[in-house]
Write a protein that holds these residues in place. Sequence first.
Motif, PDB file in Angstrom:
ATOM      1  N   PRO A   1       0.809  -1.222   0.000  1.00 45.73           N
ATOM      2  CA  PRO A   1       0.000   0.000   0.000  1.00 45.73           C
ATOM      3  C   PRO A   1       0.839   1.267   0.000  1.00 45.73           C
ATOM      4  N   ASP A   2       2.088   1.154   0.455  1.00 43.75           N
ATOM      5  CA  ASP A   2       2.963   2.324   0.480  1.00 43.75           C
ATOM      6  C   ASP A   2       3.190   2.901  -0.916  1.00 43.75           C
TER       7      ASP A   2
ATOM      8  N   LEU B   1      -9.097  -3.525   4.281  1.00 47.35           N
ATOM      9  CA  LEU B   1      -8.519  -4.564   5.134  1.00 47.35           C
ATOM     10  C   LEU B   1      -7.135  -4.913   4.610  1.00 47.35           C
ATOM     11  N   LEU B   2      -6.135  -4.800   5.470  1.00 44.38           N
ATOM     12  CA  LEU B   2      -4.757  -5.125   5.114  1.00 44.38           C
ATOM     13  C   LEU B   2      -4.392  -6.460   5.768  1.00 44.38           C
ATOM     14  N   ILE B   3      -4.046  -7.464   4.958  1.00 45.85           N
ATOM     15  CA  ILE B   3      -3.682  -8.786   5.468  1.00 45.85           C
ATOM     16  C   ILE B   3      -2.210  -9.032   5.165  1.00 45.85           C
ATOM     17  N   VAL B   4      -1.443  -9.346   6.199  1.00 44.53           N
ATOM     18  CA  VAL B   4      -0.003  -9.540   6.039  1.00 44.53           C
ATOM     19  C   VAL B   4       0.420 -10.779   6.832  1.00 44.53           C
TER      20      VAL B   4
ATOM     21  N   ARG C   1      -8.449  -1.931   8.832  1.00 46.28           N
ATOM     22  CA  ARG C   1      -8.020  -2.916   9.814  1.00 46.28           C
ATOM     23  C   ARG C   1      -6.792  -3.636   9.282  1.00 46.28           C
ATOM     24  N   LEU C   2      -5.872  -3.954  10.149  1.00 47.10           N
ATOM     25  CA  LEU C   2      -4.688  -4.725   9.789  1.00 47.10           C
ATOM     26  C   LEU C   2      -4.791  -6.092  10.452  1.00 47.10           C
TER      27      LEU C   2
ATOM     28  N   ASN D   1       2.936  -1.945   5.896  1.00 45.35           N
ATOM     29  CA  ASN D   1       1.484  -1.895   6.058  1.00 45.35           C
ATOM     30  C   ASN D   1       1.084  -1.147   7.321  1.00 45.35           C
ATOM     31  N   ARG D   2       1.861  -1.291   8.364  1.00 43.17           N
ATOM     32  CA  ARG D   2       1.556  -0.543   9.590  1.00 43.17           C
ATOM     33  C   ARG D   2       1.648   0.966   9.348  1.00 43.17           C
ATOM     34  N   ARG D   3       2.680   1.351   8.615  1.00 45.48           N
ATOM     35  CA  ARG D   3       2.838   2.771   8.309  1.00 45.48           C
ATOM     36  C   ARG D   3       1.714   3.263   7.389  1.00 45.48           C
TER      37      ARG D   3
END
Length: 428
Positions: A351-352, A366-369, A392-393, A380-382
Motif C-alpha cells: 500500500p505504500d 482490510l490489510l492482510i499480512v 483494519r490490519l 502496512n503498519r505505516r
Amino acid sequence: MIFEDREDAGRRLAAELEHLRGENPVVVGLPRGGVPVAHQVAQALGAPLDVVIVRKLGVPTHRELGFGAIGEGGVRVVRDDIVRLSHAQRADLDEVQRHEEAELVRRARQFRGDRPRIPFEGRTVIIVDDGIATGSTAAAACKVARAAGAARVVLAVPVAPPEAVENLRPETDELVCLSSPRMFSAVGEWYRGFAQTPDSEVVSLLARSHAGRAGTAARAEDTEVVVEAGDVRLPGHLSIPEGCPGIVVFAHGSGSSRHSPRNRAVARSLGESGLGTLLFDLLTREEELDRVNVFDVETLAARLAHATRLLAPRGLPVGCFGASTGAAAALRAAAEPDTLIEAVVSRGGRPDLAGQRLADVRAPTLLIVGGRDETVLDLNRRAKEQLRCESRLEVVPGATHLFEEPGTLDAVAVLARDWFVRHLAPGR
C-alpha cells in the motif's frame, strides 16, 4: 419427550425453526453430536451447514475452569473477572491460548478439509446441539457467533435442564428447546439411540451439504470477458452467482496473471459465499517482460478503473482484492473521486506505493499480512496510519509473503470473504 435418535430430534427441531427460513440463516452444529441434528435442520430450511468450533481456555492451575474461549477467524472471548481471580501469569495464559489455537486449526481442517468456513457477518446463525447439560460450550459458541458478526444468534436444542435454559437466554436472541425436564442427569437418557457420533460422520455430512449446495448453485453469468483499457485489450473471467450481492475485482501483483493459483483459490471462496468475481490480466504478455511495468501503479490503477466501469451496468457494488503491487493499484484507484470501488482487501500488499493518495481512500480497507513477512508488515503498519477510511490490519501467524504455509491462504480467504460480505452485502 423421548427422541428416537439425533435425526429424529433434528426433524422435530426443524419444525420449530421454520419461521426462520425467510432470514437466509446459517445452520451450525457443535461437533460432534450436534452435527447430525443440525444437518436435518439445514436440509429442512434449505440453509448451508457448517460447524462452529470452539475451544475453551482453561485456567492453567484448574483447566476445568474456563477464563474464556476462542473461535475461528481470530475470535477471542475472555472473562476478565476470572483472569483476575485466578492470579495466573500472563505467560501461562498465553501458552494455554497457543495450545488451543493449534487444536482449533487442527479440528477445523479435520472436519472441513480445504473448505473455508461460512461467514456469519450480518446473518442469522442457528447454533444446534443434540442437547445441553451445563451449557458452557453452547454459551461460548453463542459468544463466538456474536463476535464473528452474526446479526441474530439462535440456539436450538432438543433437550436441556431448566436452569441451563434460563442461564443461556441472555446469550441469545432466541432460544428453542423442545424439552426441558426437571429430572435431568444426562442428555443421552432422552434418546432411545444415542451412539457416539464419529468424526467421519461429521466430515461426511458437511461434505454432502457443501456438494449439494454447490451442485444446485445457479450462475447468472460465467464467461470470458475482455477489459478494454485505452489501446490494450485485457482478457479476464467473470463469474456472477444467481442473486449476487456484489462483485470483487482481483488486482494481481508482481507479474501474476488471472491464472494466479492463490487469487483463484480466494475467488473460489468468495464465489461459494455468493459473491461475483472478475479476474483479469493487468498487463499484456509483452508488458510482463519488462519488470518496470509491475511497479507502474498509475497504469495498473487506470486499468483497474476500466474493469470496474465494465461492471457498472450490472448495478452491483464493487470491491477489489489486491495482492502485492496490485494492492497499491487498488488503493490508488479507490482514491479517485469518481471511483466505483466500495471495499478493498490487500493480501501481502504494498500500500505504500499508493503514496500520498492513501489519505484520499474512502472505501473500507482490510490489510492482510503474514506474520513472518516483517518488511511488508512494517510498510502496512505505516500505510494504515495514513488511511482516513475504516481500516483494519490482520496478521496471519506463521505466514510468509506468499502465504505458502499450510492453512495460511485459507485464513486469507476467510478474512477477505468476511470483509466483502460485510461491506458489499450488508444484512445478508
